[in-house]
Enzyme design. Sequence first.
Site, PDB file in Angstrom:
ATOM      1  N   LYS A  82       4.751  13.121   5.157  1.00  5.87           N
ATOM      2  CA  LYS A  82       5.813  13.847   5.853  1.00  5.87           C
ATOM      3  C   LYS A  82       5.769  15.029   6.466  1.00  5.87           C
ATOM      4  O   LYS A  82       6.253  15.336   7.450  1.00  5.87           O
ATOM      5  CB  LYS A  82       7.189  13.787   5.074  1.00  5.87           C
ATOM      6  CG  LYS A  82       7.673  12.452   4.427  1.00  5.87           C
ATOM      7  CD  LYS A  82       9.000  12.565   3.650  1.00  5.87           C
ATOM      8  CE  LYS A  82       9.503  11.156   3.659  1.00  5.87           C
ATOM      9  NZ  LYS A  82       8.697  10.289   2.576  1.00  5.87           N
TER      10      LYS A  82
HETATM   11  C1  LIG Z   1       8.450   8.931   2.486  1.00  8.38           C
HETATM   12  C2  LIG Z   1       7.618   8.239   1.625  1.00  8.38           C
HETATM   13  C3  LIG Z   1       7.262   6.947   1.751  1.00  8.38           C
HETATM   14  C4  LIG Z   1       8.233   6.109   2.565  1.00  8.38           C
HETATM   15  O1  LIG Z   1       8.087   6.327   4.042  1.00  8.38           O
HETATM   16  P1  LIG Z   1       9.236   5.734   4.863  1.00  8.38           P
HETATM   17  O2  LIG Z   1       9.053   6.266   6.128  1.00  8.38           O
HETATM   18  O3  LIG Z   1      10.448   6.120   4.314  1.00  8.38           O
HETATM   19  O4  LIG Z   1       9.112   4.305   4.858  1.00  8.38           O
HETATM   20  C5  LIG Z   1       6.134   6.582   1.189  1.00  8.38           C
HETATM   21  N1  LIG Z   1       5.316   7.444   0.441  1.00  8.38           N
HETATM   22  C6  LIG Z   1       5.583   8.958   0.448  1.00  8.38           C
HETATM   23  C7  LIG Z   1       4.436   9.359  -0.720  1.00  8.38           C
HETATM   24  C8  LIG Z   1       6.585   9.280   0.987  1.00  8.38           C
HETATM   25  O5  LIG Z   1       6.672  10.408   0.737  1.00  8.38           O
END
Ligand SMILES: *Cc1c(COP(=O)(O)O)cnc(C)c1O
Length: 477
Positions: free
Chosen positions: A117
């Site tokens: 993120k």
């Molecule tokens: C947010 C997240 C996901 C999922 O990603 P999306 O964009 O919601 O599909 C997967 N793995 C980790 C570690 C995350 O923080």
Amino acid sequence: MRYLSTRGHPERRRFSDILLEGLAPDGGLYLPETYPQVDAATLARWRRVYHEQGYAELAFEILSLYIDDIPADDLRALLRKTYTAEVFGTGEIVPLRHLEDGLWLEALSNGPTLAFKDMAMQLLGHLFEYELARRGETLNILGATSGDTGSAAEYAMRGKRGIRVFMLSPRGRMSPFQQAQMYSLMDANIHNIAIEGVFDDCQDIVKAVSADLDFKRRWHIGTVNSINWARLLAQVVYYFAGWIQATERDDQRVSFAVPSGNFGNVCAGHIARMMGLPIERLVVATNENDVLDEFFRTGVYRVRGSADTYETSSPSMDISKASNFERFVFDLLGRDAAATRALFADALARDGRFDLSAHPAFAQVRDRYGFVSGRSTHANRLATIRDAWERFGVLIDPHTADGVKVAREYRQSGVPMIVLETALPIKFAATIVEAIGREPERPARFAGIEDLPKRVQVMPADAERVKAYIESVCRQS
Ligand SMILES: *Cc1c(COP(=O)(O)O)cnc(C)c1O
């Protein structure tokens, strides 16, 4: 470039107008009117740009196709400030690592909070600060987190002018590492609020506060949730960077496997593919919360209730509905906004599900759009982590393990399969210990963070109390 709503609102908006917003006025999601197309010559040029000038410059090439209301020099400067070796640990920003025959890991989690993120949120911090200064406005970001999103938002927004963050988290329910990451921030513009309740209580409070339009307007309340278009756009870049690193020829295809929850990460892959990046398959990997796997297997999209949403050992994928999924369905239905609205506004509200299994478009999900899917369980996760560790000496986090598990089911000879590494193992130490019997290594900068002083307000699950707190902070400064 103008942006439209997936539900057909007649207005067309510019990038900087939708930057600070969530949903379109009709409840739809924003998408560009068209996807800019890249040909083989452009791909060849971008390959050179990445190798010779770096990730930030590649990001500029891609983002400038979608953003025409920020001067090019300013956009370039914002991107150069965002994607640095200092912030992301390496000059490649998203280095590729070979795991086994035909299978690669693309590291997206070397940013400040060790989850993918950061890739988008770090840029959002700079974009928000820039746009708010340009408008002479301020913004109070209100969010709810069960872990990764909250810390990524706080590390992106800390110290930014014109921005405050109020982040609600369920008291005592995040891993000790995650709690320490967030609560040890001492920046004056970051406000952690630990709610006596679960994540859903936090989310309900955010909804209640946002529904109070008068309060929202008076205190400039905004969000940074995963449906934000700028976040998605930032993520498109690393699909190109992954392809560049895994291939030598410009017509060579690759596949991506993506640990998925809200469909934000893999939706960026869909956009890259629609632009012309030679992607063979987009492999959607879910955990036990398999809303998306069910759709890709059967054509039925069925939102889960909270009783059917499991707490798993890949917690960032524990979702009951996939908030970005509407974007893909809009494209799948030939960009028919009325049909999209009928599914997401009407059918989901009425029945909590819709069924495309008999729709002619469903046959195209795989053949035309490249999507396939699979699911992974706690036992799969542990076995995959242990196997990668024992055979290759590579330690992967539980979410990435879900990706690797499902990726193996879809490998094709001659097509590199790139698994997106979405977090580092240290964030989920308990599961790593369960899998391999020892603690994951911790980057030096996180040594002893659990012992740092914490700055957090504990509050009951009461929206009025949260509002009063926001108001008192805003009045003081
Ligand atoms: C947010 C997240 C996901 C999922 O990603 P999306 O964009 O919601 O599909 C997967 N793995 C980790 C570690 C995350 O923080």
